[in-house]
Design an enzyme around this catalytic site. Structure first.
Site, PDB file in Angstrom:
ATOM      1  N   ASP A   1       0.867  -1.192   0.000  1.00  0.00           N
ATOM      2  CA  ASP A   1       0.000   0.000   0.000  1.00  0.00           C
ATOM      3  C   ASP A   1       0.900   1.238   0.000  1.00  0.00           C
ATOM      4  O   ASP A   1       2.113   1.136   0.193  1.00  0.00           O
ATOM      5  CB  ASP A   1      -0.911  -0.010   1.252  1.00  0.00           C
ATOM      6  CG  ASP A   1      -1.873   1.185   1.285  1.00  0.00           C
ATOM      7  OD1 ASP A   1      -2.360   1.600   0.217  1.00  0.00           O
ATOM      8  OD2 ASP A   1      -2.124   1.723   2.386  1.00  0.00           O
TER       9      ASP A   1
ATOM     10  N   GLY B   1      -3.474   9.334  -3.441  1.00  0.00           N
ATOM     11  CA  GLY B   1      -4.747   9.823  -4.000  1.00  0.00           C
ATOM     12  C   GLY B   1      -4.670  11.197  -4.631  1.00  0.00           C
ATOM     13  O   GLY B   1      -5.576  11.592  -5.363  1.00  0.00           O
TER      14      GLY B   1
ATOM     15  N   CYS C   1      -4.426  -1.431  -2.091  1.00  0.00           N
ATOM     16  CA  CYS C   1      -4.616   0.006  -2.269  1.00  0.00           C
ATOM     17  C   CYS C   1      -5.528   0.200  -3.477  1.00  0.00           C
ATOM     18  O   CYS C   1      -5.187  -0.224  -4.591  1.00  0.00           O
ATOM     19  CB  CYS C   1      -3.257   0.661  -2.513  1.00  0.00           C
ATOM     20  SG  CYS C   1      -3.355   2.419  -2.891  1.00  0.00           S
ATOM     21  N   ASN C   2      -6.682   0.794  -3.249  1.00  0.00           N
ATOM     22  CA  ASN C   2      -7.632   1.030  -4.343  1.00  0.00           C
ATOM     23  C   ASN C   2      -7.054   2.022  -5.352  1.00  0.00           C
ATOM     24  O   ASN C   2      -7.246   1.877  -6.555  1.00  0.00           O
ATOM     25  CB  ASN C   2      -8.942   1.594  -3.794  1.00  0.00           C
ATOM     26  CG  ASN C   2      -9.668   0.623  -2.902  1.00  0.00           C
ATOM     27  OD1 ASN C   2     -10.591  -0.047  -3.324  1.00  0.00           O
ATOM     28  ND2 ASN C   2      -9.268   0.531  -1.638  1.00  0.00           N
TER      29      ASN C   2
ATOM     30  N   CYS D   1     -11.132   2.866   0.168  1.00  0.00           N
ATOM     31  CA  CYS D   1      -9.719   3.162   0.444  1.00  0.00           C
ATOM     32  C   CYS D   1      -9.365   2.281   1.633  1.00  0.00           C
ATOM     33  O   CYS D   1     -10.102   2.253   2.631  1.00  0.00           O
ATOM     34  CB  CYS D   1      -9.534   4.638   0.797  1.00  0.00           C
ATOM     35  SG  CYS D   1      -7.890   5.021   1.441  1.00  0.00           S
ATOM     36  N   THR D   2      -8.259   1.560   1.540  1.00  0.00           N
ATOM     37  CA  THR D   2      -7.941   0.580   2.585  1.00  0.00           C
ATOM     38  C   THR D   2      -7.570   1.233   3.917  1.00  0.00           C
ATOM     39  O   THR D   2      -7.548   0.564   4.949  1.00  0.00           O
ATOM     40  CB  THR D   2      -6.801  -0.339   2.118  1.00  0.00           C
ATOM     41  OG1 THR D   2      -5.693   0.479   1.683  1.00  0.00           O
ATOM     42  CG2 THR D   2      -7.247  -1.231   0.978  1.00  0.00           C
ATOM     43  N   HIS D   3      -7.274   2.518   3.887  1.00  0.00           N
ATOM     44  CA  HIS D   3      -7.028   3.219   5.156  1.00  0.00           C
ATOM     45  C   HIS D   3      -8.316   3.335   5.989  1.00  0.00           C
ATOM     46  O   HIS D   3      -8.250   3.425   7.216  1.00  0.00           O
ATOM     47  CB  HIS D   3      -6.515   4.644   4.904  1.00  0.00           C
ATOM     48  CG  HIS D   3      -5.048   4.731   4.614  1.00  0.00           C
ATOM     49  ND1 HIS D   3      -4.500   4.357   3.414  1.00  0.00           N
ATOM     50  CD2 HIS D   3      -4.006   5.164   5.379  1.00  0.00           C
ATOM     51  CE1 HIS D   3      -3.184   4.559   3.451  1.00  0.00           C
ATOM     52  NE2 HIS D   3      -2.864   5.048   4.631  1.00  0.00           N
TER      53      HIS D   3
HETATM   54  N1  DGL Z   1      -4.858   3.162   0.916  1.00  0.00           N
HETATM   55  C1  DGL Z   1      -4.991   3.760  -0.383  1.00  0.00           C
HETATM   56  C2  DGL Z   1      -6.252   3.273  -1.099  1.00  0.00           C
HETATM   57  O1  DGL Z   1      -6.794   2.238  -0.801  1.00  0.00           O
HETATM   58  C3  DGL Z   1      -4.946   5.255  -0.525  1.00  0.00           C
HETATM   59  C4  DGL Z   1      -4.140   6.137   0.322  1.00  0.00           C
HETATM   60  C5  DGL Z   1      -3.414   7.240  -0.408  1.00  0.00           C
HETATM   61  O2  DGL Z   1      -4.036   8.195  -0.914  1.00  0.00           O
HETATM   62  O3  DGL Z   1      -2.208   7.096  -0.471  1.00  0.00           O
HETATM   63  O4  DGL Z   1      -6.707   3.921  -2.008  1.00  0.00           O
END
Ligand code: DGL
Length: 267
Positions: A9, A42, A73-74, A191-193
């Protein structure tokens, strides 16, 4: 095929996917790599980001020698999955917004998509909506500020509730009944966060909502792609970052990962 499952990610978001994998396959060996030097993804420009994702994943694969790469990570998956599959000799499992399961759950046919600015606007995301939720109204909410909140949470800081509320305001508005539209009843955490903040999201929601993420689907997909995920493996737990991340050591350990080693990205 041997080697651990490599979870990748931009930052700590992939830990939500690691958690789902561990829940389903407690004996699977995992290592973790994140590109914290380029976080947040993003808000990055597509062409440079694609090149960067391929470079970091290639370096992480060399360091970790995994049996499979999970792009947790999407933002990266909706952009660079094809490039990664072309460039890497191992299977690559992506993470994309869980539009299909959300459409199966929604009674009101009004779904919220909470993701990064990049993911909400990508053609890949539109294709998922056209394919699986064409009869639903989709309220897209770009909530890049929540990425920072999730990173801070992993580093042991209390989240900024006002900032979280501000990011979610468009969702709450859509969840209130209006003359024009049915109220939103389901939210895709694209978003995985964001699953890392789920307890705050559910507490702050003005009405009960279905919250849907991709973690369980990814765990199932990984098990389809590699054999023997549920047989006991030698545990791995190595962790790689692209910038120093001493502030994350304690949080990473809670998810079973060791003190991060620095990856040097030369390409
Ligand atoms: N965790 C990421 C996702 O799933 C995005 C985080 C970022 O913007 O870096 O999209």
């Amino acid at each position: 095929m041997t080697g651990p499952v490599l979870i990748f990610d931009s930052g700590v978001g992939g830990l939500s996917v690691a958690q789902s994998l561990r829940q389903h396959y407690p004996d699977a060996a995992m290592c973790y790599a994140c590109d914290n030097a380029w976080l947040p993804y993003g808000l990055r420009e597509d062409a440079a980001l694609t090149e960067r994702i391929v470079a970091v994943c290639r370096t992480a694969v060399e360091a970790c020698q995994p049996r499979v790469l999970v792009v947790a990570c999407n933002t990266a998956s909706t952009l660079a999955l094809e490039n990664l599959r072309e460039q890497l000799a191992i299977p690559v499992v992506g993470t994309v917004p869980a539009i299909k399961p959300a459409a199966a759950l929604s009674q009101t046919r009004h779904i919220g998509l909470l993701a990064t600015k990049a993911t909400v606007g990508r053609p890949y995301t539109q294709h998922l909506i056209d394919s699986f939720a064409s009869d639903c109204l989709i309220t897209r909410v770009a909530a890049d500020g929540l990425v920072k909140e999730a990173e801070a949470h992993l580093a042991g800081k209390a989240p900024n509730i006002e900032r979280i509320q501000a990011a979610l305001a468009p969702l709450w508005q859509a969840a209130a009944p209006s003359i024009a539209n049915a109220a939103l009843d389901t939210v895709v955490l694209g978003c995985t966060h964001f699953p890392l903040l789920k307890s705050w999201l559910t507490q702050l929601a003005p009405v009960p909502l279905h919250w849907v993420d991709s973690g369980d689907a990814i765990a199932r997909r990984v098990a389809q792609v590699v054999d023997g995920l549920n047989h006991r493996q030698q545990q791995d737990g190595r962790c790689f970052t692209t910038a120093p991340a001493a502030n994350l050591t304690v949080g990473l350990a809670r998810y079973g990962f060791q003190t991060p080693q620095l990856l040097s990205i030369t390409r």
